[in-house]
Enzyme design. Structure first.
Site, PDB file in Angstrom:
ATOM      1  N   HIS A   1     -16.261 -35.773  15.212  1.00 21.11           N
ATOM      2  CA  HIS A   1     -15.219 -35.652  16.234  1.00 21.11           C
ATOM      3  C   HIS A   1     -15.744 -35.441  17.652  1.00 21.11           C
ATOM      4  O   HIS A   1     -15.291 -34.542  18.384  1.00 21.11           O
ATOM      5  CB  HIS A   1     -14.208 -34.563  15.851  1.00 21.11           C
ATOM      6  CG  HIS A   1     -12.830 -35.129  15.690  1.00 21.11           C
ATOM      7  ND1 HIS A   1     -11.990 -35.307  16.744  1.00 21.11           N
ATOM      8  CD2 HIS A   1     -12.188 -35.598  14.600  1.00 21.11           C
ATOM      9  CE1 HIS A   1     -10.875 -35.850  16.308  1.00 21.11           C
ATOM     10  NE2 HIS A   1     -10.966 -36.056  15.006  1.00 21.11           N
TER      11      HIS A   1
ATOM     12  N   TYR B   1     -11.433 -28.537  11.936  1.00 24.08           N
ATOM     13  CA  TYR B   1     -11.344 -29.353  13.135  1.00 24.08           C
ATOM     14  C   TYR B   1     -11.044 -30.785  12.737  1.00 24.08           C
ATOM     15  O   TYR B   1     -11.237 -31.173  11.595  1.00 24.08           O
ATOM     16  CB  TYR B   1     -12.644 -29.291  13.937  1.00 24.08           C
ATOM     17  CG  TYR B   1     -13.781 -30.042  13.274  1.00 24.08           C
ATOM     18  CD1 TYR B   1     -14.516 -29.455  12.244  1.00 24.08           C
ATOM     19  CD2 TYR B   1     -14.083 -31.344  13.652  1.00 24.08           C
ATOM     20  CE1 TYR B   1     -15.518 -30.149  11.615  1.00 24.08           C
ATOM     21  CE2 TYR B   1     -15.097 -32.040  13.017  1.00 24.08           C
ATOM     22  CZ  TYR B   1     -15.812 -31.446  12.008  1.00 24.08           C
ATOM     23  OH  TYR B   1     -16.797 -32.151  11.379  1.00 24.08           O
TER      24      TYR B   1
HETATM   25  C1  GCO Z   1      -9.631 -39.647  11.917  1.00 24.81           C
HETATM   26  C2  GCO Z   1      -9.250 -39.014  13.202  1.00 24.81           C
HETATM   27  C3  GCO Z   1      -8.020 -38.191  13.192  1.00 24.81           C
HETATM   28  C4  GCO Z   1      -7.590 -37.927  14.629  1.00 24.81           C
HETATM   29  C5  GCO Z   1      -6.123 -38.094  14.814  1.00 24.81           C
HETATM   30  C6  GCO Z   1      -5.753 -38.013  16.282  1.00 24.81           C
HETATM   31  O1  GCO Z   1     -10.799 -39.945  11.767  1.00 24.81           O
HETATM   32  O2  GCO Z   1      -8.742 -39.871  11.118  1.00 24.81           O
HETATM   33  O3  GCO Z   1     -10.355 -38.419  13.823  1.00 24.81           O
HETATM   34  O4  GCO Z   1      -8.220 -37.046  12.445  1.00 24.81           O
HETATM   35  O5  GCO Z   1      -7.966 -36.663  15.046  1.00 24.81           O
HETATM   36  O6  GCO Z   1      -5.719 -39.300  14.272  1.00 24.81           O
HETATM   37  O7  GCO Z   1      -4.460 -38.416  16.492  1.00 24.81           O
HETATM   38 MG    MG Z   2     -12.047 -39.705  13.399  1.00 23.23          MG
END
Ligand code: GCO
Ligand code: MG
Length: 401
Positions: free
Chosen positions: A211, A159
């Site tokens: 997330h 994820y």
């Molecule tokens: C991170 C982010 C990314 C995002 C992505 C969405 O911490 O780098 O959570 O993984 O999901 O940039 O566009």
């Molecule tokens: Mg992030």
């Protein structure tokens, strides 16, 4: 110095990027990034159809006035599309100013607080052994900080960071759906850090991203359970719009907290900062209104001891990363910059002078932001519609991405 041209370049060297190029009557031009992952064309239209016509004839030197014109003048304020479009204009104008004065942007932002900004790399795999090896490899390469993510046992997909190409194809759908279980995640995450710390020790800073998938009490529990692993931060535990949730989380754990990659203005994080509910603010130049507005967020955060740890996934183009390096070396309370390697083809289109040195991102010595775009090469990589994966919980309902 009058603006004579402003055009949007949409290109897809490995992934989609939206770039704005502003030209002036002195022959100097500047570029800015307006990429909004999965919604790229909305920003391209906002720029092309609404902002570019207003730019023609304006004085390119008046960065602040242009920012206020587009923010206040629209009446419809904030939001990721608007703020990414304003960011593209803002960074292009800082680039022009640097070139006009023959100096790098960090010098325009008050000079250097440091020579480079510490960055963190990504250890991310379906196998924990592999994650551990990646952390060890990054450490050997000189990285001081690594984000640790691993496939949760019992789930099919990773994820947070889609694998390359994910989102471009789905089975019978134009997008991908991924199953999610917070319960399985919570059983695994602490054990993952037990294993990683046992293998790599404490000399490398470790980070982790949840997330936005937890409740405040789950986040408090996880933070408490991870305290002895001394993370640099635990990121995005609860949905980011729930600022008051952080009061609960903060009372339950001393694990440092980071939030804000989806924030667009200071108003999204004002309470988090003022009540000192977080340690790091992750707002980025591209999604929070450019250098001009991110500077204000950082200035507001500084007296509260909140530092920046700006978003820097691969969907933030080399243009944004260039601007971020200048911001990171100039801004006193900039702590760390996320860094993700761009797709190989991105270097056919963009040319940048910032680089990685012993775990720090360092600016080059070109004037402006030090990044250029080859429009002919850009035209070879046609836009491809792409979506972020959709998260579905075990009961079938849509979850937070
Ligand atoms: C991170 C982010 C990314 C995002 C992505 C969405 O911490 O780098 O959570 O993984 O999901 O940039 O566009
Ligand atoms: Mg992030």
């Amino acid at each position: 110095m009058k603006i004579t041209g402003a055009r949007v370049i949409v290109t897809s060297p490995g992934r989609n990027y939206v770039t704005l190029k502003i030209e002036t009557d002195e022959g100097i031009y500047g570029i800015g990034d307006g990429t909004l992952n999965g919604r790229e064309l909305a920003v391209a239209s906002y720029l092309q159809d609404h902002l570019c016509p207003m730019l023609i004839g304006r004085d390119a030197r008046d960065i602040e006035d242009t920012w206020q014109l587009f923010y206040r003048g629209a009446y419809w304020r904030r939001g990721p599309v608007t703020m990414a479009a304003i960011a593209a204009v803002d960074v292009a104008l800082w680039d022009i100013k640097g070139k006009a004065l023959d100096t790098p942007v960090w010098n325009l932002l008050g000079g250097r607080s440091r020579d480079g900004i510490m960055c963190y790399a990504h250890a991310s795999s379906r196998s924990l052994e592999d994650v551990i090896e990646q952390v060890q490899r990054y450490t050997a390469e000189g990285y001081k900080a690594v984000r640790v993510q691993c496939l949760v046992p019992g789930l099919e997909e990773m994820y947070g960071i889609p694998r390359a190409g994910a989102g471009r194809t789905g089975i019978g759908l134009p997008y991908v759906e991924q199953g999610w279980s917070t319960e399985k995640y919570l059983r695994f995450a602490p054990k993952m850090f037990d294993r990683v710390r046992a293998a790599v020790g404490f000399d490398v800073a470790l980070l982790h991203d949840a997330h936005h998938r937890l409740t405040p009490s789950q986040a408090g529990w996880l933070g408490k359970r991870l305290e002895d692993h001394q993370l640099l931060w635990l990121e995005d535990t609860v949905p980011a719009e729930l600022q008051a949730s952080y009061r609960v989380i903060r009372q339950h754990t001393t694990t440092p907290l980071a939030v804000g990659e989806v924030f667009n203005t200071l108003f999204d994080c004002e309470q988090l900062i003022r009540e000192q509910l977080i340690d790091y603010i992750r707002a980025s130049i591209v999604h929070a209104g450019g250098i001009s507005h991110l500077r204000k967020i950082a200035a507001f955060a500084e007296p509260y001891g909140v530092r920046t740890g700006c978003h820097g996934a691969a969907d933030l183009s080399p243009v944004t990363m260039g601007a971020a390096v200048h911001f990171g070396v100039a801004t006193y309370n900039a702590a760390v910059q996320e860094y993700n390697v761009h797709p190989e083809e991105a270097s056919d289109v963009f040319d940048w002078d910032w680089g990685l040195k012993d775990g720090f991102l360092v600016p080059g010595d070109r004037p402006g932001i030090g990044v250029d775009i080859d429009e002919k090469a850009a035209a070879r990589f046609e836009y491809e519609r792409a979506y972020l994966p959709i998260s579905r919980r075990e009961d079938g309902s849509v979850g937070n991405y």
